[in-house]
Design an enzyme around this catalytic site. Structure first.
Site, PDB file in Angstrom:
ATOM      1  N   ARG A   1      -4.568 -14.267  -0.907  1.00 38.12           N
ATOM      2  CA  ARG A   1      -4.402 -14.335   0.520  1.00 38.12           C
ATOM      3  C   ARG A   1      -5.221 -13.472   1.333  1.00 38.12           C
ATOM      4  O   ARG A   1      -4.584 -14.095   2.407  1.00 38.12           O
ATOM      5  CB  ARG A   1      -3.044 -14.417   0.723  1.00 38.12           C
ATOM      6  CG  ARG A   1      -2.131 -15.013   2.359  1.00 38.12           C
ATOM      7  CD  ARG A   1      -2.105 -15.971   2.408  1.00 38.12           C
ATOM      8  NE  ARG A   1      -1.971 -16.402   3.984  1.00 38.12           N
ATOM      9  CZ  ARG A   1      -2.669 -16.555   4.643  1.00 38.12           C
ATOM     10  NH1 ARG A   1      -4.212 -15.518   4.468  1.00 38.12           N
ATOM     11  NH2 ARG A   1      -2.048 -16.519   5.737  1.00 38.12           N
ATOM     12  N   TYR A   2      -5.887 -12.559   1.341  1.00 39.06           N
ATOM     13  CA  TYR A   2      -6.070 -11.810   2.165  1.00 39.06           C
ATOM     14  C   TYR A   2      -8.034 -11.405   1.989  1.00 39.06           C
ATOM     15  O   TYR A   2      -7.657 -11.543   0.620  1.00 39.06           O
ATOM     16  CB  TYR A   2      -5.388 -10.538   2.630  1.00 39.06           C
ATOM     17  CG  TYR A   2      -4.286 -10.568   3.241  1.00 39.06           C
ATOM     18  CD1 TYR A   2      -3.801 -10.774   4.142  1.00 39.06           C
ATOM     19  CD2 TYR A   2      -2.776 -10.570   2.450  1.00 39.06           C
ATOM     20  CE1 TYR A   2      -2.561 -11.110   4.692  1.00 39.06           C
ATOM     21  CE2 TYR A   2      -1.624 -10.454   3.008  1.00 39.06           C
ATOM     22  CZ  TYR A   2      -1.746 -11.173   4.242  1.00 39.06           C
ATOM     23  OH  TYR A   2      -0.256 -11.026   4.627  1.00 39.06           O
TER      24      TYR A   2
ATOM     25  N   ASP B   1      12.534 -13.250   3.967  1.00 37.33           N
ATOM     26  CA  ASP B   1      11.826 -15.215   3.624  1.00 37.33           C
ATOM     27  C   ASP B   1      12.747 -15.888   3.809  1.00 37.33           C
ATOM     28  O   ASP B   1      14.333 -16.145   3.147  1.00 37.33           O
ATOM     29  CB  ASP B   1      11.321 -14.553   2.626  1.00 37.33           C
ATOM     30  CG  ASP B   1      10.328 -13.740   3.090  1.00 37.33           C
ATOM     31  OD1 ASP B   1       9.607 -13.909   4.024  1.00 37.33           O
ATOM     32  OD2 ASP B   1       9.469 -13.272   2.124  1.00 37.33           O
TER      33      ASP B   1
ATOM     34  N   LYS C   1       1.359 -12.046   6.536  1.00 36.63           N
ATOM     35  CA  LYS C   1       2.066 -11.055   7.216  1.00 36.63           C
ATOM     36  C   LYS C   1       1.551 -10.921   8.873  1.00 36.63           C
ATOM     37  O   LYS C   1       0.193 -10.876   9.131  1.00 36.63           O
ATOM     38  CB  LYS C   1       1.955  -9.677   7.010  1.00 36.63           C
ATOM     39  CG  LYS C   1       2.481 -10.148   5.136  1.00 36.63           C
ATOM     40  CD  LYS C   1       2.083  -7.913   4.942  1.00 36.63           C
ATOM     41  CE  LYS C   1       3.033  -7.865   3.562  1.00 36.63           C
ATOM     42  NZ  LYS C   1       1.892  -8.773   2.571  1.00 36.63           N
TER      43      LYS C   1
ATOM     44  N   CYS D   1      15.538 -12.200  -3.663  1.00 33.61           N
ATOM     45  CA  CYS D   1      14.532 -12.153  -3.392  1.00 33.61           C
ATOM     46  C   CYS D   1      13.192 -13.162  -2.914  1.00 33.61           C
ATOM     47  O   CYS D   1      13.208 -14.501  -3.232  1.00 33.61           O
ATOM     48  CB  CYS D   1      13.921 -11.725  -5.527  1.00 33.61           C
ATOM     49  SG  CYS D   1      12.325 -11.736  -6.201  1.00 33.61           S
TER      50      CYS D   1
ATOM     51  N   CYS E   1      12.720  -7.163 -14.032  1.00 34.21           N
ATOM     52  CA  CYS E   1      12.800  -6.554 -12.617  1.00 34.21           C
ATOM     53  C   CYS E   1      13.646  -5.342 -13.321  1.00 34.21           C
ATOM     54  O   CYS E   1      14.722  -5.568 -14.468  1.00 34.21           O
ATOM     55  CB  CYS E   1      13.649  -6.706 -11.333  1.00 34.21           C
ATOM     56  SG  CYS E   1      11.689  -7.642 -10.088  1.00 34.21           S
TER      57      CYS E   1
ATOM     58  N   CYS F   1      17.484  -8.769  -6.773  1.00 31.06           N
ATOM     59  CA  CYS F   1      18.030  -8.682  -5.339  1.00 31.06           C
ATOM     60  C   CYS F   1      17.799  -9.705  -5.590  1.00 31.06           C
ATOM     61  O   CYS F   1      17.055 -11.074  -5.609  1.00 31.06           O
ATOM     62  CB  CYS F   1      16.838  -8.073  -4.657  1.00 31.06           C
ATOM     63  SG  CYS F   1      15.561  -6.438  -5.358  1.00 31.06           S
TER      64      CYS F   1
ATOM     65  N   ASP G   1       6.783 -12.516   7.185  1.00 30.48           N
ATOM     66  CA  ASP G   1       5.466 -13.064   6.713  1.00 30.48           C
ATOM     67  C   ASP G   1       6.096 -14.623   6.963  1.00 30.48           C
ATOM     68  O   ASP G   1       6.406 -15.338   6.604  1.00 30.48           O
ATOM     69  CB  ASP G   1       5.873 -12.520   5.342  1.00 30.48           C
ATOM     70  CG  ASP G   1       4.426 -12.739   3.872  1.00 30.48           C
ATOM     71  OD1 ASP G   1       4.181 -13.218   4.848  1.00 30.48           O
ATOM     72  OD2 ASP G   1       4.697 -11.662   2.975  1.00 30.48           O
TER      73      ASP G   1
ATOM     74  N   ARG H   1      -8.100  -7.726  -0.709  1.00 29.79           N
ATOM     75  CA  ARG H   1      -6.651  -7.383  -1.439  1.00 29.79           C
ATOM     76  C   ARG H   1      -6.539  -9.020  -2.406  1.00 29.79           C
ATOM     77  O   ARG H   1      -6.123  -9.776  -1.734  1.00 29.79           O
ATOM     78  CB  ARG H   1      -6.124  -6.226  -0.475  1.00 29.79           C
ATOM     79  CG  ARG H   1      -5.717  -7.477   0.239  1.00 29.79           C
ATOM     80  CD  ARG H   1      -5.108  -6.334   1.237  1.00 29.79           C
ATOM     81  NE  ARG H   1      -4.289  -5.831   2.513  1.00 29.79           N
ATOM     82  CZ  ARG H   1      -4.875  -7.378   3.791  1.00 29.79           C
ATOM     83  NH1 ARG H   1      -6.071  -7.355   3.620  1.00 29.79           N
ATOM     84  NH2 ARG H   1      -3.919  -7.294   4.501  1.00 29.79           N
TER      85      ARG H   1
ATOM     86  N   ARG I   1      10.294 -13.877  -4.206  1.00 34.88           N
ATOM     87  CA  ARG I   1      10.087 -14.625  -5.814  1.00 34.88           C
ATOM     88  C   ARG I   1      10.818 -15.333  -6.613  1.00 34.88           C
ATOM     89  O   ARG I   1      10.941 -15.433  -7.502  1.00 34.88           O
ATOM     90  CB  ARG I   1       9.172 -14.276  -6.117  1.00 34.88           C
ATOM     91  CG  ARG I   1       7.534 -14.087  -5.726  1.00 34.88           C
ATOM     92  CD  ARG I   1       6.497 -13.250  -6.270  1.00 34.88           C
ATOM     93  NE  ARG I   1       5.734 -12.626  -5.341  1.00 34.88           N
ATOM     94  CZ  ARG I   1       5.907 -11.415  -4.865  1.00 34.88           C
ATOM     95  NH1 ARG I   1       6.069 -10.717  -5.466  1.00 34.88           N
ATOM     96  NH2 ARG I   1       5.392 -10.923  -3.923  1.00 34.88           N
TER      97      ARG I   1
HETATM   98  C1  LIG Z   1       1.564  -8.690   1.285  1.00 40.54           C
HETATM   99  C2  LIG Z   1       0.691  -8.514   0.400  1.00 40.54           C
HETATM  100  C3  LIG Z   1      -0.334  -7.330   0.164  1.00 40.54           C
HETATM  101  C4  LIG Z   1      -0.547  -7.137   0.633  1.00 40.54           C
HETATM  102  O1  LIG Z   1      -1.000  -6.692   2.546  1.00 40.54           O
HETATM  103  P1  LIG Z   1      -1.057  -5.151   3.093  1.00 40.54           P
HETATM  104  O2  LIG Z   1      -0.871  -5.770   4.515  1.00 40.54           O
HETATM  105  O3  LIG Z   1      -2.388  -4.906   3.048  1.00 40.54           O
HETATM  106  O4  LIG Z   1      -0.115  -4.476   2.564  1.00 40.54           O
HETATM  107  C5  LIG Z   1      -1.846  -8.252  -0.377  1.00 40.54           C
HETATM  108  N1  LIG Z   1      -1.354  -9.796  -1.034  1.00 40.54           N
HETATM  109  C6  LIG Z   1      -0.202 -10.412  -0.890  1.00 40.54           C
HETATM  110  C7  LIG Z   1      -0.438 -12.152  -1.313  1.00 40.54           C
HETATM  111  C8  LIG Z   1       0.403 -10.207   0.340  1.00 40.54           C
HETATM  112  O5  LIG Z   1       1.973 -10.876  -0.074  1.00 40.54           O
HETATM  113  S1  SF4 Z   2      12.859  -7.927  -5.076  1.00 43.96           S
HETATM  114 FE1  SF4 Z   2      12.737  -9.474  -6.421  1.00 43.96          FE
HETATM  115  S2  SF4 Z   2      10.975  -8.537  -7.286  1.00 43.96           S
HETATM  116 FE2  SF4 Z   2      11.425  -7.586  -5.530  1.00 43.96          FE
HETATM  117  S3  SF4 Z   2      13.129  -6.058  -6.874  1.00 43.96           S
HETATM  118 FE3  SF4 Z   2      13.705  -7.698  -6.195  1.00 43.96          FE
HETATM  119  S4  SF4 Z   2      14.331  -9.004  -7.921  1.00 43.96           S
HETATM  120 FE4  SF4 Z   2      12.044  -8.547  -8.526  1.00 43.96          FE
END
Ligand SMILES: *Cc1c(COP(=O)(O)O)cnc(C)c1O
Ligand code: SF4
Length: 523
Positions: free
Chosen positions: A145-146, A326, A370, A165, A158, A162, A363, A149, A167
């Site tokens: 996305r960035y 989210d 973010k 979550c 996990c 949570c 986000d 990184r 995802r």
């Molecule tokens: C959060 C995230 C990151 C890391 O972002 P930082 O602001 O550098 O901590 C990298 N890739 C994705 C897809 C993310 O959601």
């Molecule tokens: S937020 Fe989602 S991915 Fe993170 S520990 Fe909780 S259940 Fe696992």
């Protein structure tokens, strides 16, 4: 001066070694042995060695209504949540469920992991993949996305789950898990993509992988020369501090630089076991951060947040981000207004150590990334003065230097070694006046790649310009032609033809015309 006088009272007495009573990793229980947290009566007879075995904790997780009813006094709402057929996976380690007050339905740990009927309700804006991660995945499980990184999802499992979550569309589902073949494809993408200098291992939770498999992923990353740092985002130290054993720390220590972000939401989660686990990680040279989520009924309170960040810093964990919840299925009842987050940040910044203050992040729904939410500390700016406000409401000015020699980028080897990929040049064309706004080249086509219907906010046809309308770009609808206000031009200056605007004369919707606000699109 007599040296004995100045040192009087400061003499060290070797026969009494210094005892550090402040270090939470050294906390002792009433029996004089390392402190331990509460264990639910159900496991009272489990020997300590078994209880402290992370494999035992994982294989004895609780997930059914009957098991939980034997540990907690369940409410009707929880019974409804636990009986729902298609719910997001429930699983809690015996260690973590034991931290809950069995009689308190609002216990902050309980609310994070025990489902309720409320999570089955949908809400406006709800999305399955609210960060549009699937759309940014060049290979399964890798989110790019960035610019520099990537997020590498190495598992969907996990230690506990949570309820909010982000995802939940894949997490917990063993049929959607990633295996060695996917890891290899992810590594291969990173090998072929030299701008990736930071890899974030997440999931699911990478620390739930079998130790050998985890090491093979980390080693695979370390073998790629352009990967500078490896980050692990994990909630294992929270749900299962037993997993942070010497073997794990020793292994991680061989692949530095490794950073780790943990996920604590409430001070109750920081137990003596957690303090010792974090101590081990930091001693292995891993800097620790924390990312928490702002959750209604759990930590939407400046005093809870302040206690949390203080406990974190005490454990040498740096608060990194606090995320707005989210727009994900199941999380509707956890959502707070953004104003709550701003209020919390107001209550932290300046009131406590800078080390203890995280950045508040929304986000962006739809995959915008973010976005930090900053309260207005910078009030105004002119060519020579900056108007600033502090946390007490004190307003002050800062005089800009008059003799500043701009940085000589022609002779700076960092400037000259520009990274070729977009997003790395620093200035975006906005500050140098080249452009008025920025949008990705394929802004309108972004969704053509995906199969899902675009979120309404991503449909440019629905956008109404707010003051800064397009000069030559696309507009959702034709702009009303406005006459420039009386006196806006210098005497003798020729008025621009209708529909063209000079600096500071961008079109604004006339009185009564729809604005983004009136359309309920942006606000
Ligand atoms: C959060 C995230 C990151 C890391 O972002 P930082 O602001 O550098 O901590 C990298 N890739 C994705 C897809 C993310 O959601
Ligand atoms: S937020 Fe989602 S991915 Fe993170 S520990 Fe909780 S259940 Fe696992």
């Amino acid at each position: 001066m007599d040296a004995r006088v100045t040192t009087a009272g400061h003499e060290t007495r070797p026969e009494e070694p210094f005892v550090n009573r402040r270090d939470p990793a050294l906390a002792l229980g009433p029996d004089g042995r390392p402190a331990v947290s509460r264990r639910a009566p159900r496991w009272a007879d489990v020997p300590d060695a078994t209880w402290n075995d992370w494999r035992w904790q994982l294989s004895n997780r609780v997930n059914t209504l009957d098991e939980l009813a034997g540990i907690l006094e369940l409410t009707d709402d929880e019974r409804e949540g636990l009986s729902a057929p298609d719910k997001f996976r429930v699983d809690v380690t015996p260690y973590f469920v034991s931290l809950i007050d069995p009689r308190d339905p609002d216990d902050p740990i309980r609310r994070q992991i025990i489902p309720t009927g409320r999570e089955l309700r949908s809400f406006t804006g709800m999305m399955e993949d609210s960060l549009a991660e699937d759309r940014h995945s060049p290979v399964p499980g890798l989110v790019h996305r960035y610019p520099d990184r990537v997020l590498m999802l190495v598992t969907t499992q996990c230690a506990s789950y949570c309820r909010y979550c982000t995802r939940s569309r894949i997490v917990g589902d063993p049929t959607q898990n990633f295996n060695r073949r996917e890891h290899e494809a992810q590594l291969d993408y990173i090998r072929r993509t030299p701008q990736v200098r930071d890899v974030l291992i997440s999931g699911g939770d990478g620390l739930t992988l079998a130790p050998k498999l985890l090491e093979s992923v980390i080693r695979g990353l370390r073998e790629i020369p352009h990967v500078e740092i490896i980050r692990i985002g994990s909630r294992v130290p929270v749900f299962l501090p037993q997993r942070v054993d010497d073997e794990l720390c020793e292994m991680l220590g061989r692949y530095h630089p490794i950073w780790m972000n943990l996920h604590f939401n409430h001070p109750n989660e920081i137990t003596p076991e957690v303090s010792r686990a974090c101590d081990r990680l930091t001693r292995a040279g891993i800097p620790l951060g924390n990312q928490s989520v702002l959750l209604a009924g759990i930590n939407d309170c400046v005093h809870i947040q302040r206690a949390l960040v203080h406990r974190l810093v005490e454990n040498r964990i740096r608060p990194y981000y606090i995320y707005q919840c989210d727009l994900v299925e199941g999380a509707g009842h956890f959502r707070t207004p953004v104003g709550k987050g701003i209020e919390i940040m107001e209550g932290l910044r300046g009131h406590t150590s800078g080390y203890a203050v995280p950045t508040y992040i929304v986000d962006a729904p739809g995959g915008g990334g973010k976005i930090p939410v900053m309260p207005n500390y910078l009030i105004s700016y002119s060519d020579h003065k900056v108007v600033l406000r502090n946390y007490e409401g004190y307003i002050t000015t800062y005089e800009e230097p008059t003799t500043y020699t701009p940085h000589d980028s022609a002779h700076c080897r960092y400037c000259q070694a520009k990274r070729p990929e977009p997003g790395q040049t620093g200035l975006t064309g906005l500050l140098d006046g080249e452009r008025m706004w920025i949008e990705p080249a394929d802004f309108e086509q972004i969704h053509a790649r995906g199969t899902e219907t675009p979120h309404r906010l991503q449909d440019p046809a629905k956008w109404v310009p707010l003051g800064v309308g397009p000069i030559e770009g696309r507009a959702g609808r034709p702009l009303p032609r406005l006459a420039a206000p009386e006196g806006a031009r210098a005497v003798g200056e020729v008025a621009p033809p209708a529909g063209e605007y000079g600096p500071g004369e961008e079109p604004r919707p006339p009185e009564g015309a729809p604005t983004a606000t009136a359309n309920h699109e942006l606000l």
